[in-house]
Design a protein around this motif. Sequence first.
Motif: not given
Length: 1185
Positions: A1058-1066
């Motif tokens: 979940e944490d990794l997924a949260s950075v995919f838009n950076r």
Amino acid sequence: MAEGSNETEYPTTTKGMRMGTDPNSKITELLIKWDDFQLFQLTKFYWDRLEQAIEEGVDGVSSLITYEKIFNGKEHRKVTELMDKGNRVDSSKLLLSLVMEKGSRARRVMWESFVKVHHGVPKLDKIIKEIQELGSDPFDYMNIGRGLSEVPSHLKGAQQKHKEILRVQTETLRVNTILIKEKVKIFQLVDRYAELTIISNVRDRTLVEHELLARGRDHEEWRKKDLRRELEKIRTDQLFQSSFSLRKSKSGNSAAVSGVPGIGKTTMVQKIVYDWATGKIYPDFQFVFSFKFRDLNNINSRINLRNLILDQYPYFGNILGELWKSPEGLLFIFDGLDEFKDRIDFADNRRNTEPQFMCTDPECWCEVSDIVYSLIQHKLLPGCSVLVTSRPTALHLLEKAEISVWAEILGFVGDEQKEYFNKFFEDQTVSAAVFKHVEENEILYTMSYNPSYCWILGLSLGPFFTQRDRKHQQVPKTITQLYSYYIYNILKNHGREIESPRDVFLKLGEMAFTGVSEKKIVFRNGDLIQYNLQPSQFLSGFLMELLERDDSIQCVVYTFPHLTIQEFVAAVAQFLSPSPMDIQKLLSEADSEEDGRFEIFLRFVAGLSSPQSARPLEEFLSPFLHQTTCRVIDWVKEKVKGQIGNTDTETGKRNLLNTFHYLFESQNKALAQATVGSVETLAFSRLRLTPIDCVVLSHVLGLCDSIKHLNLQWCNIQCEGLQRLEHVLYKYQKLRLSYNNLGDAGVKLLSVALRNPGCKIQELDLFNNNLTDSCAEDLASVISTNPSLTDLDLGVSQLGDSGVKLLSVALRNSGCKIQRLGLFNNNLTDSCAKDLASVISTNQSLTDLDLGGNPLEDSGVKLLSVALRNSGCKIQRLGLGDNKLTDSCAEDLASVFNRSLTDLNLGYNNLGDSGVKRLSVALRGPDCKIQKLDLQDNNLTDSCTEDLASVISTNQSLTDLNLGVNPLGDSGVKLLSVGLRNLGCKIQRLGLGGNKLTDSCAEDLASVFNRSLTDLNLGNNNLGDSGVKRLSVALRGPDCKIQKLDLLGNKLTDSCAEDLASVFNRSLTDLNLADNKLGDSGVKRLSVALRGPDCKIQKLGLYRNLLTDSCAEDLASALSTNRSLTDLHLGLNHFTDESVPALRQLILNCRTLSLIELRDNRFSPNGENQLKSLWGYRPGLRVKM
């Protein structure tokens, strides 16, 4: 051995041999057990094979025997001198003879020596393993054939009659001559038979490969090398009752001999039968019965073995029952398994369990296939022997059969081709002229290993050297031209015998094409009638030359003299039809067949579009249809254009190479220029090219001047292939030839091209080509004079100090323009450092020098450093990785940091903390220009990180620092982070892979994500889920600039997904999560983010993550809308065929995807093919399995 050396000192090992001296090994125990007479038996039994086996290791065996004082120094030298002169055969024979003369102790020492060296000598290893498998009492198996009772007196008359009939049937050879006066010549078999090389095993082969394409000129060199080292030669009299066919039971032996069409299988069978009938071989076989499968095809009802024999040998009458009583005295031969109409499935268990398939009695009525099966499997007449011959294409049928001996006919080797032509032509002047032409023409020489091709070559080329009106410049050079003149000679001699040769030829060609389409090579009267070819027309010599008539017992059958003649006749027919069908459609359909059946046919069609090939035939068949010729040329043009840019896959490269063969056969300069003339890059890397391929490539490249980059890496072209390309190599700006085993001889050839006044080569890649100091002089002459060469890679060679000394003279020459020089892994020591130093200090063009992988050591680097400090030095990039450096040279290295140097590789050394502390002082200097520094695997700890931190915070040039594979630990990274947070830090790329990091340093790492850092390697650490959660917070920060992040092997699970997924838009575009345990649930969470409209991820590594079919749908769904992902790595997971539909949808719908890696999953061959078929679905799309 040198003159004057001590004769009692001998080497106990030899190069390339591994000694195996385990005293408890099984074979050693057996040798101890056996007495002298048994060892004598063993030696005599294996004598022929031992002569071959020890060729490769004769020097080592002789050394060991001499060490045991069996041989004296003079005898040892005699053996090794023969070997040094290349006479290994005579050397091994001499060794065996000397041993046998010296008696029992010598034999025992010899066998003990065999045991010591056999691991490094493949053929000897095979013999030793056979003896071990036979166990403690192999001598029963050696009494092969002994104890067989003589032929009963009442059968001797039948045997003599049988032998006499077989002798008469087999003593002559019928050879077509295509002459009117003497259409067929009859020769004595013993006068005409040419010995062929037969090997005692069947090699792996791509079964779809056409036999004409199977080998190039390297066939001969390859065979000589492998025959000496691994492939055992076997004579026809050794197929049975020899050490090759040791019996482990009394059920009998079966042998299979394989060979491509025309190689001589049927003639070999004829010679075996003739030699048995005349008492030369196999005296223990009382009766031999030979059958052709093409004859057996005519039996359409059930039959028993008795009647099968009587159909062909009716004079046996009622005595066959007596023969069944001694089956061990019977040999059955079945020739041409590939021509049998019925499939014999040896893997079908029903044949052993269901009565209708079993044939155990020679009087039992059953199918022919059941009789053949039962004889081979020893169910019928157990104890008899069976020989089967076959083309390689049908050999798979015998995989489950009980075959004792596997053999393959390789054809002619060495002077055997020349011997054939000497027998073919009565005039030896003509023979010499024809052979010389064949030898000088790569295409034709390729064919001459096969007796049938030699026959075609003789018939086609002979008239050019016997008829004065023929001009020698017209002698055929392509295969199409050769076959065209073969047919021309038939037409010239027989064309007037029929009213319309064109019509007859067209009908014959249509039948031939149907045969090629259906893989049919045997035709019957019904086939001729179907194509309006009345069998009565065979009174014509014209048809007799194009089709061979075989009057068998049951009915008449016809075959073309060779498959390639059938293919050529089929090709000619396409140009004769008055109302041709859509020829382009026919060619495209033929080209789409993946089993290779039309490959030569298509080359012939392309070749016949050439006036040089068509003209001789048009003299008798009238002009070819111009419309057809134009359409063929257009088809070839479109074919090349469609494939020229599709060389990402091996299939794409192979297809392009095949179309180049079409261009070669067509000899159409305008066509070649129109199709290849605008191409700038041509790549055949990792596609094996034979010398004949290189001839074709050279022809096409010679017609095109636009190509600037030619990539032939990993093509195994060797010196022979390079010789064919020699005349075009000078034309390219970039020439990549790495991994081709060119050797010093290849460099000599290249140096000629490089000295060409028109040479354009700027970049030359010769990495890993088995080069030594012997080629250094040739390279030096080029380096000092070639005005275009700027980039030369000689990595992974053995130039050594002596070679580099020669190169250094040239590199100091004012005419040298080299800017980049690769000498990685060249066995260089400090002995050549002074020479290199003189180059560094004087050469005004050299800016990039790779000396990695050489044991220069500290002393060598000290000498280099003096030159690097010289004001004339221009070096910007220097590779000193894996040079065995320590902190002793650190001061010297530090002294050059204020010069031109910007990129320094010091990885894989042992500088240690103390060495880095010294370097750090120079790195903090205001004049330091270093931008990239590699210190991986240098035994660094946290003790040096404070020094490194001070460098990071103050150095204004350093942007790339690799500290991977050093035990810095969390404490070291904490100190580094201080420097990385400093406003003066310019680091963009940082390597911390394999640094023993845990989640304890995650907070420190996260604190530096808002600075200049864009590329961070944290692979092979132990950050865990908790560490990644902390990093993710920083990665979501508005000032984070990280674009590439490597988290390979960090013990991650679905808890951090979940944490990794949260950075995919950076800012993140490249994320490697390979070798973790995210599992399906983790990937499902990542898929949600991949579906997001703001996702920036372009490369995603999920290699080895315990993924199964359960997550395939999620990935496919997510990527159907993703518009950023280009590379997806899913290898080494647990996907099966169940996920193939979803993965296909993923590939088809993800429009940006250019690479998907799926290797080492759990797909079936069919599943793999479904996925691989999508390679190239979009331009540039690659699907790696």
